[in-house]
Write a protein that holds these residues in place. Structure first.
Motif, PDB file in Angstrom:
ATOM      1  N   LEU A 102       0.830  -1.207   0.000  1.00 15.98           N
ATOM      2  CA  LEU A 102       0.000   0.000   0.000  1.00 15.98           C
ATOM      3  C   LEU A 102       0.862   1.254   0.000  1.00 15.98           C
ATOM      4  O   LEU A 102       1.890   1.314   0.672  1.00 15.98           O
ATOM      5  CB  LEU A 102      -0.922  -0.003   1.220  1.00 15.98           C
ATOM      6  CG  LEU A 102      -1.934  -1.148   1.308  1.00 15.98           C
ATOM      7  CD1 LEU A 102      -2.668  -1.101   2.631  1.00 15.98           C
ATOM      8  CD2 LEU A 102      -2.903  -1.096   0.153  1.00 15.98           C
ATOM      9  N   ASN A 106      -2.801   5.339   1.235  1.00  9.47           N
ATOM     10  CA  ASN A 106      -3.675   4.170   1.241  1.00  9.47           C
ATOM     11  C   ASN A 106      -3.465   3.324   2.485  1.00  9.47           C
ATOM     12  O   ASN A 106      -4.410   2.737   3.007  1.00  9.47           O
ATOM     13  CB  ASN A 106      -3.449   3.315  -0.010  1.00  9.47           C
ATOM     14  CG  ASN A 106      -4.122   3.896  -1.225  1.00  9.47           C
ATOM     15  OD1 ASN A 106      -5.273   4.299  -1.172  1.00  9.47           O
ATOM     16  ND2 ASN A 106      -3.405   3.963  -2.324  1.00  9.47           N
ATOM     17  N   PHE A 110      -6.438   2.618   4.895  1.00 14.69           N
ATOM     18  CA  PHE A 110      -6.808   1.235   5.194  1.00 14.69           C
ATOM     19  C   PHE A 110      -6.726   0.964   6.693  1.00 14.69           C
ATOM     20  O   PHE A 110      -7.610   0.334   7.265  1.00 14.69           O
ATOM     21  CB  PHE A 110      -5.901   0.247   4.436  1.00 14.69           C
ATOM     22  CG  PHE A 110      -6.172  -1.179   4.788  1.00 14.69           C
ATOM     23  CD1 PHE A 110      -7.250  -1.847   4.235  1.00 14.69           C
ATOM     24  CD2 PHE A 110      -5.372  -1.853   5.693  1.00 14.69           C
ATOM     25  CE1 PHE A 110      -7.518  -3.168   4.572  1.00 14.69           C
ATOM     26  CE2 PHE A 110      -5.631  -3.170   6.044  1.00 14.69           C
ATOM     27  CZ  PHE A 110      -6.707  -3.830   5.474  1.00 14.69           C
ATOM     28  N   SER A 114     -10.168   0.150   8.426  1.00 15.19           N
ATOM     29  CA  SER A 114     -10.316  -1.245   8.856  1.00 15.19           C
ATOM     30  C   SER A 114     -10.512  -1.330  10.362  1.00 15.19           C
ATOM     31  O   SER A 114     -11.304  -2.151  10.837  1.00 15.19           O
ATOM     32  CB  SER A 114      -9.111  -2.082   8.422  1.00 15.19           C
ATOM     33  OG  SER A 114      -7.932  -1.700   9.099  1.00 15.19           O
ATOM     34  N   LEU A 145     -10.669  -7.780   4.503  1.00 19.62           N
ATOM     35  CA  LEU A 145     -10.931  -6.471   3.901  1.00 19.62           C
ATOM     36  C   LEU A 145      -9.944  -6.156   2.779  1.00 19.62           C
ATOM     37  O   LEU A 145     -10.339  -5.658   1.716  1.00 19.62           O
ATOM     38  CB  LEU A 145     -10.889  -5.375   4.973  1.00 19.62           C
ATOM     39  CG  LEU A 145     -12.020  -5.397   5.987  1.00 19.62           C
ATOM     40  CD1 LEU A 145     -11.737  -4.420   7.125  1.00 19.62           C
ATOM     41  CD2 LEU A 145     -13.341  -5.067   5.324  1.00 19.62           C
ATOM     42  N   LEU A 146      -8.666  -6.450   3.000  1.00 17.98           N
ATOM     43  CA  LEU A 146      -7.662  -6.178   1.971  1.00 17.98           C
ATOM     44  C   LEU A 146      -7.876  -7.068   0.745  1.00 17.98           C
ATOM     45  O   LEU A 146      -7.685  -6.611  -0.382  1.00 17.98           O
ATOM     46  CB  LEU A 146      -6.250  -6.358   2.530  1.00 17.98           C
ATOM     47  CG  LEU A 146      -5.111  -5.957   1.587  1.00 17.98           C
ATOM     48  CD1 LEU A 146      -5.253  -4.505   1.144  1.00 17.98           C
ATOM     49  CD2 LEU A 146      -3.771  -6.180   2.250  1.00 17.98           C
ATOM     50  N   ILE A 149     -10.457  -5.434  -1.305  1.00 14.18           N
ATOM     51  CA  ILE A 149      -9.888  -4.281  -2.022  1.00 14.18           C
ATOM     52  C   ILE A 149      -9.087  -4.750  -3.230  1.00 14.18           C
ATOM     53  O   ILE A 149      -9.175  -4.160  -4.314  1.00 14.18           O
ATOM     54  CB  ILE A 149      -9.034  -3.429  -1.065  1.00 14.18           C
ATOM     55  CG1 ILE A 149      -9.931  -2.734  -0.044  1.00 14.18           C
ATOM     56  CG2 ILE A 149      -8.190  -2.411  -1.835  1.00 14.18           C
ATOM     57  CD1 ILE A 149      -9.190  -2.072   1.098  1.00 14.18           C
ATOM     58  N   VAL A 152     -11.471  -5.848  -5.996  1.00 12.25           N
ATOM     59  CA  VAL A 152     -12.076  -4.677  -6.641  1.00 12.25           C
ATOM     60  C   VAL A 152     -11.056  -3.959  -7.520  1.00 12.25           C
ATOM     61  O   VAL A 152     -11.381  -3.491  -8.611  1.00 12.25           O
ATOM     62  CB  VAL A 152     -12.685  -3.718  -5.581  1.00 12.25           C
ATOM     63  CG1 VAL A 152     -13.077  -2.393  -6.198  1.00 12.25           C
ATOM     64  CG2 VAL A 152     -13.878  -4.377  -4.915  1.00 12.25           C
ATOM     65  N   SER A 153      -9.793  -3.901  -7.071  1.00 13.48           N
ATOM     66  CA  SER A 153      -8.766  -3.217  -7.870  1.00 13.48           C
ATOM     67  C   SER A 153      -8.441  -3.988  -9.147  1.00 13.48           C
ATOM     68  O   SER A 153      -8.027  -3.390 -10.142  1.00 13.48           O
ATOM     69  CB  SER A 153      -7.500  -2.980  -7.052  1.00 13.48           C
ATOM     70  OG  SER A 153      -6.802  -4.180  -6.827  1.00 13.48           O
ATOM     71  N   LEU A 159      -8.934   1.949  -9.291  1.00 17.85           N
ATOM     72  CA  LEU A 159      -8.582   1.817  -7.881  1.00 17.85           C
ATOM     73  C   LEU A 159      -7.202   1.174  -7.808  1.00 17.85           C
ATOM     74  O   LEU A 159      -7.034   0.019  -8.180  1.00 17.85           O
ATOM     75  CB  LEU A 159      -9.607   0.960  -7.134  1.00 17.85           C
ATOM     76  CG  LEU A 159      -9.284   0.667  -5.673  1.00 17.85           C
ATOM     77  CD1 LEU A 159      -9.335   1.936  -4.847  1.00 17.85           C
ATOM     78  CD2 LEU A 159     -10.233  -0.361  -5.113  1.00 17.85           C
ATOM     79  N   PRO A 161      -4.379   0.557  -5.066  1.00 15.59           N
ATOM     80  CA  PRO A 161      -3.939   0.670  -3.674  1.00 15.59           C
ATOM     81  C   PRO A 161      -2.443   0.885  -3.504  1.00 15.59           C
ATOM     82  O   PRO A 161      -1.989   1.274  -2.447  1.00 15.59           O
ATOM     83  CB  PRO A 161      -4.360  -0.658  -3.040  1.00 15.59           C
ATOM     84  CG  PRO A 161      -4.991  -1.463  -4.087  1.00 15.59           C
ATOM     85  CD  PRO A 161      -4.954  -0.735  -5.362  1.00 15.59           C
TER      86      PRO A 161
END
Length: 170
Positions: A102, A106, A110, A114, A145-146, A149, A152-153, A159, A161
């Motif tokens: 990251l 970020n 995060f 988080s 959670l990561l 992400i 999604v990236s 996006l 990170p």
């Protein structure tokens, strides 16, 4: 780099599973995660930029750990070991490992988001389950959670990170 992304997702999933199930994670997961995430970052940044960004994120994390240690030591009027009753070694190693991927902004985003989301989850869980385990699987939930992400990236290349450029777009 798709293979490496899948390996990182596998590591994150393994960390999440182990922490949620056993409240312990094999230590080898963290250096593997750090190395693979740093290589992923190098795909999009120069060696120098990647290293400098990682050092900034690690410096932020180090300051946070020192502040927590100082606060708890003052509160208890003696030097405390924060890994004994407050923060697991796996939690520390996880936050150390993700600093290699990251970007600094970020990482801070995060880290804060988080912690807030996990706090909300923990409070809700304690309301629903009166006799729930009081230990919080911080590294496992942050790994979950990561991984979201990262997925999604991959789907949305805007996006990113590993760089702060997407944040500046807002």
């Amino acid at each position: 780099m798709l293979f490496l992304t899948l390996f990182v997702l596998l590591c994150l999933g393994f960390i999440c599973y182990q922490d949620m199930r056993y409240r312990a994670v094999y230590w080898i997961c963290f250096p593997l995660l750090a190395i693979s995430m740093f290589i992923l970052k190098l795909d999009n940044a120069t060696w120098k930029d990647a290293l400098i960004q990682s050092l900034w994120a690690l410096a932020f994390f180090g300051i946070q750990l020192f502040a927590l240690w100082g606060y708890l030591s003052l509160k208890h009027k003696q030097i405390v070991n924060i890994t004994r009753n407050y923060l697991g070694l796996g939690d520390i190693l996880f936050l150390w490992a993700i600093a290699f991927y990251l970007s600094p902004a970020n990482y801070i985003l995060f880290y804060i988001a988080s912690l807030i989301l996990i706090l909300i989850y923990t409070i809700a869980r304690r309301i629903v389950q009166k006799n729930a385990n009081p230990e919080i699987p911080l590294a496992g939930l942050q790994a979950l959670l990561l991984s979201m992400i990262l997925i999604v990236s991959v789907i949305n290349p805007n996006l990113q990170p590993y760089t702060d450029s997407w944040i500046y777009g807002f």
